[in-house]
Motif scaffolding. Sequence first.
Motif, PDB file in Angstrom:
ATOM      1  N   GLN A 132       0.843  -1.187   0.000  1.00 14.51           N
ATOM      2  CA  GLN A 132       0.000   0.000   0.000  1.00 14.51           C
ATOM      3  C   GLN A 132       0.882   1.242   0.000  1.00 14.51           C
ATOM      4  O   GLN A 132       1.781   1.373   0.828  1.00 14.51           O
ATOM      5  N   GLY A 133       0.605   2.159  -0.938  1.00 17.51           N
ATOM      6  CA  GLY A 133       1.425   3.368  -1.027  1.00 17.51           C
ATOM      7  C   GLY A 133       2.874   3.012  -1.266  1.00 17.51           C
ATOM      8  O   GLY A 133       3.210   2.215  -2.137  1.00 17.51           O
ATOM      9  N   ASN A 134       3.756   3.600  -0.464  1.00 11.45           N
ATOM     10  CA  ASN A 134       5.174   3.252  -0.547  1.00 11.45           C
ATOM     11  C   ASN A 134       5.655   2.690   0.779  1.00 11.45           C
ATOM     12  O   ASN A 134       6.766   2.968   1.228  1.00 11.45           O
ATOM     13  N   GLN A 135       4.821   1.865   1.405  1.00 12.62           N
ATOM     14  CA  GLN A 135       5.177   1.263   2.690  1.00 12.62           C
ATOM     15  C   GLN A 135       6.185   0.138   2.463  1.00 12.62           C
ATOM     16  O   GLN A 135       5.856  -1.043   2.499  1.00 12.62           O
ATOM     17  N   ASN A 136       7.436   0.548   2.216  1.00  8.71           N
ATOM     18  CA  ASN A 136       8.441  -0.412   1.740  1.00  8.71           C
ATOM     19  C   ASN A 136       9.604  -0.616   2.696  1.00  8.71           C
ATOM     20  O   ASN A 136      10.635  -1.162   2.307  1.00  8.71           O
ATOM     21  N   ASN A 137       9.454  -0.207   3.977  1.00 14.94           N
ATOM     22  CA  ASN A 137      10.579  -0.316   4.902  1.00 14.94           C
ATOM     23  C   ASN A 137      10.383  -1.466   5.886  1.00 14.94           C
ATOM     24  O   ASN A 137       9.559  -2.354   5.672  1.00 14.94           O
ATOM     25  N   GLU A 138      11.139  -1.432   6.996  1.00 17.33           N
ATOM     26  CA  GLU A 138      11.127  -2.536   7.960  1.00 17.33           C
ATOM     27  C   GLU A 138       9.782  -2.711   8.653  1.00 17.33           C
ATOM     28  O   GLU A 138       9.522  -3.768   9.226  1.00 17.33           O
ATOM     29  N   ILE A 139       8.950  -1.680   8.629  1.00 16.62           N
ATOM     30  CA  ILE A 139       7.611  -1.785   9.199  1.00 16.62           C
ATOM     31  C   ILE A 139       6.583  -2.022   8.099  1.00 16.62           C
ATOM     32  O   ILE A 139       5.732  -2.909   8.197  1.00 16.62           O
ATOM     33  N   GLY A 140       6.665  -1.245   7.031  1.00 18.03           N
ATOM     34  CA  GLY A 140       5.680  -1.332   5.965  1.00 18.03           C
ATOM     35  C   GLY A 140       5.679  -2.657   5.237  1.00 18.03           C
ATOM     36  O   GLY A 140       4.613  -3.201   4.915  1.00 18.03           O
ATOM     37  N   MET A 141       6.877  -3.203   4.936  1.00 22.50           N
ATOM     38  CA  MET A 141       6.902  -4.454   4.188  1.00 22.50           C
ATOM     39  C   MET A 141       6.334  -5.623   4.984  1.00 22.50           C
ATOM     40  O   MET A 141       5.513  -6.393   4.471  1.00 22.50           O
ATOM     41  N   ILE A 167      17.840  -3.943   2.248  1.00 18.96           N
ATOM     42  CA  ILE A 167      17.065  -4.734   1.278  1.00 18.96           C
ATOM     43  C   ILE A 167      17.344  -6.220   1.474  1.00 18.96           C
ATOM     44  O   ILE A 167      16.452  -7.054   1.282  1.00 18.96           O
ATOM     45  N   ARG A 168      18.556  -6.551   1.875  1.00 16.63           N
ATOM     46  CA  ARG A 168      18.871  -7.963   2.135  1.00 16.63           C
ATOM     47  C   ARG A 168      17.907  -8.550   3.162  1.00 16.63           C
ATOM     48  O   ARG A 168      17.360  -9.646   2.974  1.00 16.63           O
ATOM     49  N   LYS A 169      17.656  -7.825   4.244  1.00 17.79           N
ATOM     50  CA  LYS A 169      16.742  -8.310   5.279  1.00 17.79           C
ATOM     51  C   LYS A 169      15.325  -8.459   4.729  1.00 17.79           C
ATOM     52  O   LYS A 169      14.645  -9.442   5.014  1.00 17.79           O
ATOM     53  N   LEU A 170      14.893  -7.486   3.948  1.00 18.72           N
ATOM     54  CA  LEU A 170      13.530  -7.507   3.425  1.00 18.72           C
ATOM     55  C   LEU A 170      13.320  -8.647   2.438  1.00 18.72           C
ATOM     56  O   LEU A 170      12.302  -9.347   2.477  1.00 18.72           O
ATOM     57  N   THR A 171      14.268  -8.835   1.538  1.00 16.84           N
ATOM     58  CA  THR A 171      14.103  -9.865   0.509  1.00 16.84           C
ATOM     59  C   THR A 171      14.178 -11.271   1.089  1.00 16.84           C
ATOM     60  O   THR A 171      13.485 -12.183   0.632  1.00 16.84           O
ATOM     61  N   LEU A 172      15.003 -11.458   2.127  1.00 16.77           N
ATOM     62  CA  LEU A 172      15.082 -12.776   2.756  1.00 16.77           C
ATOM     63  C   LEU A 172      13.793 -13.100   3.505  1.00 16.77           C
ATOM     64  O   LEU A 172      13.451 -14.272   3.681  1.00 16.77           O
ATOM     65  N   ALA A 173      13.070 -12.067   3.928  1.00 16.26           N
ATOM     66  CA  ALA A 173      11.781 -12.286   4.576  1.00 16.26           C
ATOM     67  C   ALA A 173      10.681 -12.546   3.545  1.00 16.26           C
ATOM     68  O   ALA A 173       9.859 -13.439   3.708  1.00 16.26           O
ATOM     69  N   ALA A 174      10.668 -11.761   2.480  1.00 14.63           N
ATOM     70  CA  ALA A 174       9.598 -11.861   1.481  1.00 14.63           C
ATOM     71  C   ALA A 174       9.760 -13.056   0.560  1.00 14.63           C
ATOM     72  O   ALA A 174       8.779 -13.604   0.066  1.00 14.63           O
ATOM     73  N   GLY A 208      17.329 -12.941  -1.884  1.00 14.02           N
ATOM     74  CA  GLY A 208      16.095 -13.643  -1.546  1.00 14.02           C
ATOM     75  C   GLY A 208      15.512 -14.446  -2.684  1.00 14.02           C
ATOM     76  O   GLY A 208      14.483 -15.100  -2.505  1.00 14.02           O
ATOM     77  N   LEU A 209      16.155 -14.395  -3.854  1.00 12.11           N
ATOM     78  CA  LEU A 209      15.617 -15.079  -5.034  1.00 12.11           C
ATOM     79  C   LEU A 209      16.056 -16.536  -5.086  1.00 12.11           C
ATOM     80  O   LEU A 209      17.208 -16.851  -4.785  1.00 12.11           O
ATOM     81  N   PRO A 210      15.174 -17.430  -5.520  1.00  9.08           N
ATOM     82  CA  PRO A 210      15.560 -18.838  -5.673  1.00  9.08           C
ATOM     83  C   PRO A 210      16.377 -19.054  -6.943  1.00  9.08           C
ATOM     84  O   PRO A 210      16.441 -18.180  -7.822  1.00  9.08           O
ATOM     85  N   GLN A 211      16.981 -20.192  -7.057  1.00  3.50           N
ATOM     86  CA  GLN A 211      17.768 -20.537  -8.244  1.00  3.50           C
ATOM     87  C   GLN A 211      16.885 -20.479  -9.492  1.00  3.50           C
ATOM     88  O   GLN A 211      15.755 -20.957  -9.507  1.00  3.50           O
TER      89      GLN A 211
END
Length: 456
Positions: A132-141, A167-174, A208-211
């Motif tokens: 939603q919007g630009n909620q792209n940080n440690e709370i928003g994502m 971004i490393r933390k976010l992508t490993l979570a998502a 965070g991407l798979p092979q």
Amino acid sequence: MQPVLSSVLLRGLGALAGDPEIASVVTDSREAGPGSLFVCIRGERVDGHDYALRALEAGAAGVVVQRPVPGVPPEKCVQVPDALDAMIRLGANYRALYSPLLAGVTGSVGKTTTKEFCYAVFSAFGKTLRTQGNQNNEIGMPNTLFRLDKSVEYAVVEMGMQGLGEIRKLTLAAKPAGAVITCIGRSHLEQLGTRENILRAKLEICEGLPQGAPLVVNGDDDYLPGAAVRPDLEKVLFAVENPDADVRALDIVSGAEGTRFTIADKAHGSLPAYIPAMGLHNVRNALSAYALATRLGLAPAAAAAALANYQTTGHRQHVVEHGGVTVIEDCYNANPDSMRAALLTLKEYPVRGRRVAVLGDMFELGAITRQAHAEVGALAARCGVDLLLTVGGAMRTGRDSAAALGANAVHCRDKDEALARLTAYCRPGDAVLVKASHGMAFETILDGFYKAVPRD
């Protein structure tokens, strides 16, 4: 959020006595209620720890804290080293319960617009969740991930950053199945110092991407085509200008209602496309969404057609017709790259009257602040604006650069003066661009203009 046992949600963080069911994760104590988990975030102005007891009194099942809070029962408390990291871990634990086809989006400019193009495309194939919007940080994502349920087939998650490692933390979570990097611009230079460091930070999304996953990158960017990525990823280039790109836009024709072009896809041939937006930057954003969707296995023709369903959000190049004046609302954020894109859009916009740009300061540019604002002013002059109004200490340099090239440019002492000059100057048939960093609050100029100028 679907209810989940605290032992599942808090895996790797701690435990709450009795393993209560958690129905929501909140960072605002006013949103706490029965079944909620309140995460105490320590901000610049407010410390969530001061509201831990209030959350429990409202019925919260537990609180996540960085330090002991007097009066909070130990059995209701999970203590962690970093609450923001804990928030990401909570999101990761919840995301692991579901299996949508999830796409990640990052980049210096155009993340939110690209996310919306991706949403338009994926929504044509099934229920899609998006940031939603630009909620792209440690709370928003994590808050985006908490909205997953079994009915969601696709998800588009935007990932932003202020420094390396985020971004490393976010992508490993998502755990995205594929990702887009829009471009490597000059935003965040104040924090990261060089564009090389910005590139490193954005490429963290690969972790965070798979092979075999597709990594879709801007082939017109001066850094991304040659960037080294994991050899097991499928690197896909989209471009308007780069003839070697895997996905290109050809035969681009813009009009007042939008842009038509042909998608030239090395894997799937030529496809017609239309987007209800102007500017080459938006064509690139649309291409990236198409490229990601098709490389994730979605039907090319349907993906291309779905680009027409794109809708602007907030004040991001939202075009409004008011009192015969075309207003390009683009004051959600600003940096040198987005300023350039907006001015070129104004230059291309088909109008029968004059072109006006109202520009304000760009933030977080560090050592290049003066140079960047001067370049914006010079570009405004080269784009042939009939009137340039500038606001802010830094953008005074932009006014000076524009005036030096012969442009009609005025630096205003504040937004009120800019509004007054804009209202007095404009007449039906004109086009107006209003753009600045969000902190400049240029939406007040828009509101004032709409009140001062009568509708048709």
